[in-house]
Enzyme design. Sequence first.
Site, PDB file in Angstrom:
ATOM      1  N   CYS F  75       0.833  -1.208   0.000  1.00 18.55           N
ATOM      2  CA  CYS F  75       0.000   0.000   0.000  1.00 18.55           C
ATOM      3  C   CYS F  75       0.868   1.259   0.000  1.00 18.55           C
ATOM      4  O   CYS F  75       1.895   1.304   0.660  1.00 18.55           O
ATOM      5  CB  CYS F  75      -0.883   0.036   1.252  1.00 18.55           C
ATOM      6  SG  CYS F  75      -2.439  -0.824   1.014  1.00 18.55           S
ATOM      7  N   ASP F 127     -11.862  -8.304  21.251  1.00 17.40           N
ATOM      8  CA  ASP F 127     -10.978  -8.271  22.420  1.00 17.40           C
ATOM      9  C   ASP F 127     -11.735  -7.890  23.694  1.00 17.40           C
ATOM     10  O   ASP F 127     -11.532  -8.488  24.755  1.00 17.40           O
ATOM     11  CB  ASP F 127      -9.853  -7.264  22.171  1.00 17.40           C
ATOM     12  CG  ASP F 127      -8.879  -7.173  23.329  1.00 17.40           C
ATOM     13  OD1 ASP F 127      -8.475  -8.231  23.848  1.00 17.40           O
ATOM     14  OD2 ASP F 127      -8.511  -6.056  23.720  1.00 17.40           O
TER      15      ASP F 127
END
Lengths: 167, 167, 167, 167, 167, 167
Positions: F75, F127
Site C-alpha cells: 500500500c 478483544d
Amino acid sequence: MAFTHLAEDGSARMVDVSEKVPTAREAVARGRVILGDKVFPLVKDRNLPKGDLFGAARIAGILAAKKTPELIPLCHPLPISKIEIHFALNEAEKSLEIEARVKTVAQTGVEMEALTAVSVAALTIYDMCKGIDKGIRITDIRLLEKRGGKSGEIILEKGGLHGSQKA
Amino acid sequence: MAFTHLAEDGSARMVDVSEKVPTAREAVARGRVILGDKVFPLVKDRNLPKGDLFGAARIAGILAAKKTPELIPLCHPLPISKIEIHFALNEAEKSLEIEARVKTVAQTGVEMEALTAVSVAALTIYDMCKGIDKGIRITDIRLLEKRGGKSGEIILEKGGLHGSQKA
Amino acid sequence: MAFTHLAEDGSARMVDVSEKVPTAREAVARGRVILGDKVFPLVKDRNLPKGDLFGAARIAGILAAKKTPELIPLCHPLPISKIEIHFALNEAEKSLEIEARVKTVAQTGVEMEALTAVSVAALTIYDMCKGIDKGIRITDIRLLEKRGGKSGEIILEKGGLHGSQKA
Amino acid sequence: MAFTHLAEDGSARMVDVSEKVPTAREAVARGRVILGDKVFPLVKDRNLPKGDLFGAARIAGILAAKKTPELIPLCHPLPISKIEIHFALNEAEKSLEIEARVKTVAQTGVEMEALTAVSVAALTIYDMCKGIDKGIRITDIRLLEKRGGKSGEIILEKGGLHGSQKA
Amino acid sequence: MAFTHLAEDGSARMVDVSEKVPTAREAVARGRVILGDKVFPLVKDRNLPKGDLFGAARIAGILAAKKTPELIPLCHPLPISKIEIHFALNEAEKSLEIEARVKTVAQTGVEMEALTAVSVAALTIYDMCKGIDKGIRITDIRLLEKRGGKSGEIILEKGGLHGSQKA
Amino acid sequence: MAFTHLAEDGSARMVDVSEKVPTAREAVARGRVILGDKVFPLVKDRNLPKGDLFGAARIAGILAAKKTPELIPLCHPLPISKIEIHFALNEAEKSLEIEARVKTVAQTGVEMEALTAVSVAALTIYDMCKGIDKGIRITDIRLLEKRGGKSGEIILEKGGLHGSQKA
C-alpha cells in the site's frame, strides 16, 4: 544444514523459542562509513558546540535497535536491557567506525538488534552528510561478538570502540 | 561547505523544504551481502517451492522504505509512489546484490528511502541465514542514481539489477 | 460553539479536510521543565563533550512531531516540511524552556505537531534527569503562534527561543 | 550526583538493567489541562450520548504508554501489565485533571509510561477542543507515586482520581 | 457476566495481569478469503517463480501479530515466541483458508495476536488481488484453539492447515 | 488479467503511481461481528455512562486506517483527509455492523484504509468481549463503495450506517 527460518516447504516462519530458558545474552556489531576526502575533515575538525552529528546517529541507532522485531520480519520481540553505541574516526581510511553493544535476558540473542543499530546509525550519518557528498558508502556491517544461549561465547573479532580509539 | 542538517550552533534540525515545488524524483541504491562458502550454495541451489527467503527480504525492504522518516531523525515524510527491490547472485564473490529503486513526487528526494530499503533487506537475509553462518557481512551500501529536484540527474554508478543479472 | 471532532451524536471523527486547498502553515509551541535546585546546576554547568542531553531531547521531539497522527487519534497525516526545536535555561526559575517550530504545506495546521514535539522533548529531559530528582515538573505547554489556513495568523504569545536567550 | 543516562564522556546510553531482578512496580502520574471559560462549560455540561471526548483521550493515553520506549530514546521496553487513566473536572480552576496508573513486573520502573500516558491524553483533549479555544494549556505533569525496585515506595503526592473526585 | 475491559463506570482499562504467573500459551485462529470465479483460478494455477502472493501475506501477518498491542488498545505487550501462518485453497468455495498459530510464555493469552495475524494476512491478499476483482470478501475470522492460563485448553474447532490441506 | 502487485517474475512490488494525478477519492467498507446470545444483550442493553466499548473500537479503527501502509506491504502512504466509523446493532442476527468511510485526495484509492479500519474495529470489539464468549466471529468484511480515480464510481452495495440504523 538448513534455514531455521524456513519450514520444510520453504515458507517463512518465526522459530519457536517457547521451550528455551531465558539467559543473559550480549551481542556486539560493527560497521564503517567511508566518509571520503570532502566529508572526513569536516566531521573530524568539527568544533560544533553541541555535536549533534554523532548524537543524532546514536539516538537513531538506539531507537532502531528497539524497533528490530518491527523491521526484520522473523525476529522475536525482546526485553532489551542495554544499548550502547560508539564512534571512532579512522584518519587513514577517512572513515567512521560504528560499534553497537546490546544486552538482554531472553530466550534468543540480540545479534539482529546490534546489527540494526549499526545500520541505522550509519544511515543517519549518511543522511546528515549527503548534502556535501552523495558518494559516501556504508560497509562491513558484521557481528563481532555474541554471548549467552546454547552456543555460548562466539568471538568472530574483538570489539571495544569504547576504549582508546574512541571518537 | 556545511552540514545542511546542523544549525550554525551545531544543533540538529529538519531542513525547511516548504518553499520547494514538488517534482518527480527517483533514487536507486545498492548493497551486497557476502554470503560465503556455506550459505551461498544453499541460497543458490534452493529449490524452495515458495522461495520465501528473497520474498521476505523484499517485503521487509519495501516496508522499511516507508518507515524511513521514523528511522532517520531528520528525514521528511514523503508520499512514496513506487518501490521495487531486486536481487542478483554473484557466483565469483559468493555474494548477493540487492538493489532498491524508489520514486516520489515531492519537495525532497528519496535517496534515504532507497538506502534504507537495501539495508533492511540485507539485514533480513542475514537474519534468515545466521543459523548457518554468523560471519555473513553486509557491505557496499551506496547510492547509484538520483533524479529530479534542483540537482537534476546524478549517476554515480549505473543501476539495473532488474535486467539480465537478476536472481 | 461545538466540538469539531465529535459528530452530533458525540462520536469521535476525523474532520473532513478534503475540500480545503493546501496552503503554507506554521505553528510555534512552547513548554517549560521545572528542573529544580538539584538538577538545574548540573544541566547549566555541564561541560559535557557531546552534550547529548539536549541533543537526545531534540531528536526525540523531532521524531515525535512526525508521529503525531499515530499518537493523537483524530489528527490528519501531514507532509511536515520543517521542524526546529530550541532550548533556553531560565536561571531565576531553575527551569528549561523548550520551543518547537513546525511548518507544512497542507490542508490543516501543525499545532498538534508542535505541541507533541515540545511534550516529548520535555519527557525525554525528565527521563534523563529522573535519577537525580523525581520531582521535576513539565508545565505550561501551549501554542504561541499559528500561521496559514482560513484563520490566518494568530499570535497568542511571541516565540523566538532561537534568538538571544538560547541555551 | 551524575546523569545515569550519560556516559562519562557525555554520550547518551541506555542504562544496563540486565543484572537487576524483575519485581512488581507501579507508577502514578498526573497533569492538568486548563480548559478556560469557553471550553470548560462545554466539557462539563456535555450530555453527549457516547462521550467520546474522554474516551478518545483515555485510549490515546493507554496506547501512548505502550509506545513509551519508541518515543523516549533511552527507555527500556517493558511488559506493561496494567494501565488505567482517570479524569476529574475542577470547577474552580476550569481545568481537567488527568491521572495515569501503570503497573509492570520488570527490571526497571514505569514512571515514564505513566507520564507519557498523561501527556498524550492531555494533547488529545487539546486537539479535540482547539476548534473552540487555542489558548488551552497543559500543565503540571509530574510523578505522584512510585513503587517497587531498589528505591521502594516513593510518595511525592498522593494519587487517587479514581475515587470521589472522578469526572 | 461483565466486560473485563470496562471499569464499573464503563470506562476502558487495560486489565491488571501483574499478579498472574507467566505460563506457556498458544492460540490458533482462522479466517477465509472468498476469492470468487475470477481470482481463484489465477491464484490456484499460478506458476509464479517466487510466489510472492502468499509470501507477502505471510510476512504481513507475522509482522501484524507483533503489532497487536499497538493496534488493539487494551492488549498487553507480550514476548511472542512463535508465529506460523498457513494457507489452503478450497476449490469448492473458490476460497482461501488462512490459519495462524501463535505461542508465548506470558501472563495473558495470544488469541488477539492470532486473530490479528489472520486479519492482516487476509487484507494483504485482498490488496494484491483487488485489481482483478473488488468484490472479494474476508469472512469467518474466529478462534479455533487456545491453550494455557487459568482456563486451560479450549478447542472451539480443530485447527491444522499445516497438515494435508496445505496450499 | 494479471496481478498488478506482482512483476512478471512473480516478485512483489509497489505499483508505480507517480504519473497519476491526485484526485478526490472515497471508499466505504463494512463488516459484521457475530456477537451471539451471551454478548449481544450485554452490548445492546448497556447503560454504560461512557460507552467506551464502541468508543474504543472507533478510535482503534481510525488509528488503524492511518497505519494501513505500515500493515499492508504494497500500500502507498496517503494523506487521509477524513475517517468516520459507524456501528449498528442487528437484533435478528445478534450482530454488530461496522462501517468505515475514508476520503483522500491522492494518486490511488483508500479501499484498503476503509477495510483495515473495519477489521481493526472488529478485532477491538472481539478483544473487549472475549472474556464473556470466545466464539465471537468477524465476518463479511467487504468493500461497498469506491469513488474517484480512473475507474470512477463503483457501488458494489449501498453504504449508510450513519443513517437510520445507527447504534
